[in-house]
Design a protein around this motif. Structure first.
Motif, PDB file in Angstrom:
ATOM      1  N   ARG A 162       2.167   1.759  -3.482  1.00 50.85           N
ATOM      2  CA  ARG A 162       1.092   2.284  -4.344  1.00 50.85           C
ATOM      3  C   ARG A 162       0.897   3.785  -4.127  1.00 50.85           C
ATOM      4  O   ARG A 162       0.715   4.537  -5.073  1.00 50.85           O
ATOM      5  N   ARG A 163       0.912   4.208  -2.856  1.00 50.45           N
ATOM      6  CA  ARG A 163       0.768   5.647  -2.573  1.00 50.45           C
ATOM      7  C   ARG A 163       1.923   6.432  -3.182  1.00 50.45           C
ATOM      8  O   ARG A 163       1.726   7.503  -3.764  1.00 50.45           O
ATOM      9  N   GLN A 164       3.148   5.897  -3.057  1.00 49.64           N
ATOM     10  CA  GLN A 164       4.311   6.578  -3.628  1.00 49.64           C
ATOM     11  C   GLN A 164       4.211   6.645  -5.146  1.00 49.64           C
ATOM     12  O   GLN A 164       4.530   7.678  -5.746  1.00 49.64           O
ATOM     13  N   MET A 165       3.781   5.582  -5.766  1.00 47.06           N
ATOM     14  CA  MET A 165       3.644   5.574  -7.229  1.00 47.06           C
ATOM     15  C   MET A 165       2.568   6.567  -7.677  1.00 47.06           C
ATOM     16  O   MET A 165       2.723   7.248  -8.689  1.00 47.06           O
ATOM     17  N   ARG A 166       1.479   6.662  -6.921  1.00 49.21           N
ATOM     18  CA  ARG A 166       0.420   7.615  -7.255  1.00 49.21           C
ATOM     19  C   ARG A 166       0.959   9.051  -7.162  1.00 49.21           C
ATOM     20  O   ARG A 166       0.722   9.865  -8.045  1.00 49.21           O
ATOM     21  N   ARG A 167       1.721   9.350  -6.105  1.00 48.39           N
ATOM     22  CA  ARG A 167       2.314  10.688  -5.967  1.00 48.39           C
ATOM     23  C   ARG A 167       3.312  10.954  -7.085  1.00 48.39           C
ATOM     24  O   ARG A 167       3.373  12.061  -7.620  1.00 48.39           O
ATOM     25  N   TYR A 189       0.823  -1.207   0.000  1.00 41.42           N
ATOM     26  CA  TYR A 189       0.000   0.000   0.000  1.00 41.42           C
ATOM     27  C   TYR A 189       0.861   1.262   0.000  1.00 41.42           C
ATOM     28  O   TYR A 189       0.539   2.244  -0.674  1.00 41.42           O
ATOM     29  N   ARG A 232       3.316   9.608 -10.093  1.00 40.49           N
ATOM     30  CA  ARG A 232       2.547   9.799 -11.324  1.00 40.49           C
ATOM     31  C   ARG A 232       1.966  11.216 -11.387  1.00 40.49           C
ATOM     32  O   ARG A 232       2.002  11.872 -12.423  1.00 40.49           O
ATOM     33  N   GLU A 233       1.463  11.695 -10.262  1.00 37.37           N
ATOM     34  CA  GLU A 233       0.921  13.056 -10.221  1.00 37.37           C
ATOM     35  C   GLU A 233       2.013  14.086 -10.471  1.00 37.37           C
ATOM     36  O   GLU A 233       1.806  15.057 -11.191  1.00 37.37           O
ATOM     37  N   SER A 259       2.947  14.193 -14.119  1.00 35.94           N
ATOM     38  CA  SER A 259       1.903  14.691 -15.013  1.00 35.94           C
ATOM     39  C   SER A 259       1.748  16.205 -14.989  1.00 35.94           C
ATOM     40  O   SER A 259       1.047  16.759 -15.826  1.00 35.94           O
TER      41      SER A 259
END
Length: 109
Positions: free
Chosen positions: A78-83, A75, A85-86, A89
Motif C-alpha cells: 500500500r505504501r509503495q502504491m501510494r508513492r 501495508y 500514485r504520487e 500525478s
C-alpha cells in the motif's frame, strides 16, 4: 513514547508477561532493551492488532507470524502504491508517468 506498563494498560490490560512474549517472538519491536522498552504509536497499534487477532479471531502462536508477515507485506505494498500514485500525478514527470502506465498496463496481460 510510552513504557511497557502503559502499553499494557492501553491495549486492554494485557499482562506484561504476554507482551514480553510478543517481543521475544519478534511480533513487537520496541526501542530500548529488556526492562527499558519504549513503544511508539505504531507499536501500540500493532499490539492492539495482536491482541485482537489472539482474543477475537483465535489466532494461535504458530499462526501469528504468518498473519503478521502477510499484513506487513500488504501495508508495504500500500505504501509503495501510494508513492507510485504520487509520482505519476506530478505533471512535470510526463515521461516517467507514461513509462509507469505502460508497465502497469503490461502487467494486466
Amino acid at each position: 513514547m510510552i513504557t511497557l506498563e502503559t502499553l499494557c494498560v492501553r491495549i486492554g490490560n494485557v499482562p506484561v508477561v504476554d507482551v514480553q512474549e510478543w517481543i521475544d517472538s519478534d511480533w513487537l519491536r520496541p526501542e530500548g532493551a529488556r526492562g527499558h522498552y519504549l513503544f511508539r504509536e505504531i507499536d501500540e497499534a500493532r499490539a492492539h492488532l495482536i491482541r485482537e487477532l489472539r482474543e477475537d479471531m483465535g489466532i494461535n502462536d504458530e499462526g501469528m507470524p504468518v498473519i503478521l508477515s502477510l499484513l506487513d507485506q500488504l501495508y508495504a505494498a500500500r505504501r509503495q502504491m501510494r508513492r507510485l500514485r504520487e509520482a505519476i500525478s506530478v505533471p512535470r514527470e510526463n515521461e516517467l508517468r507514461s513509462r509507469v502506465r505502460a508497465l502497469l498496463a503490461s502487467m494486466h496481460d
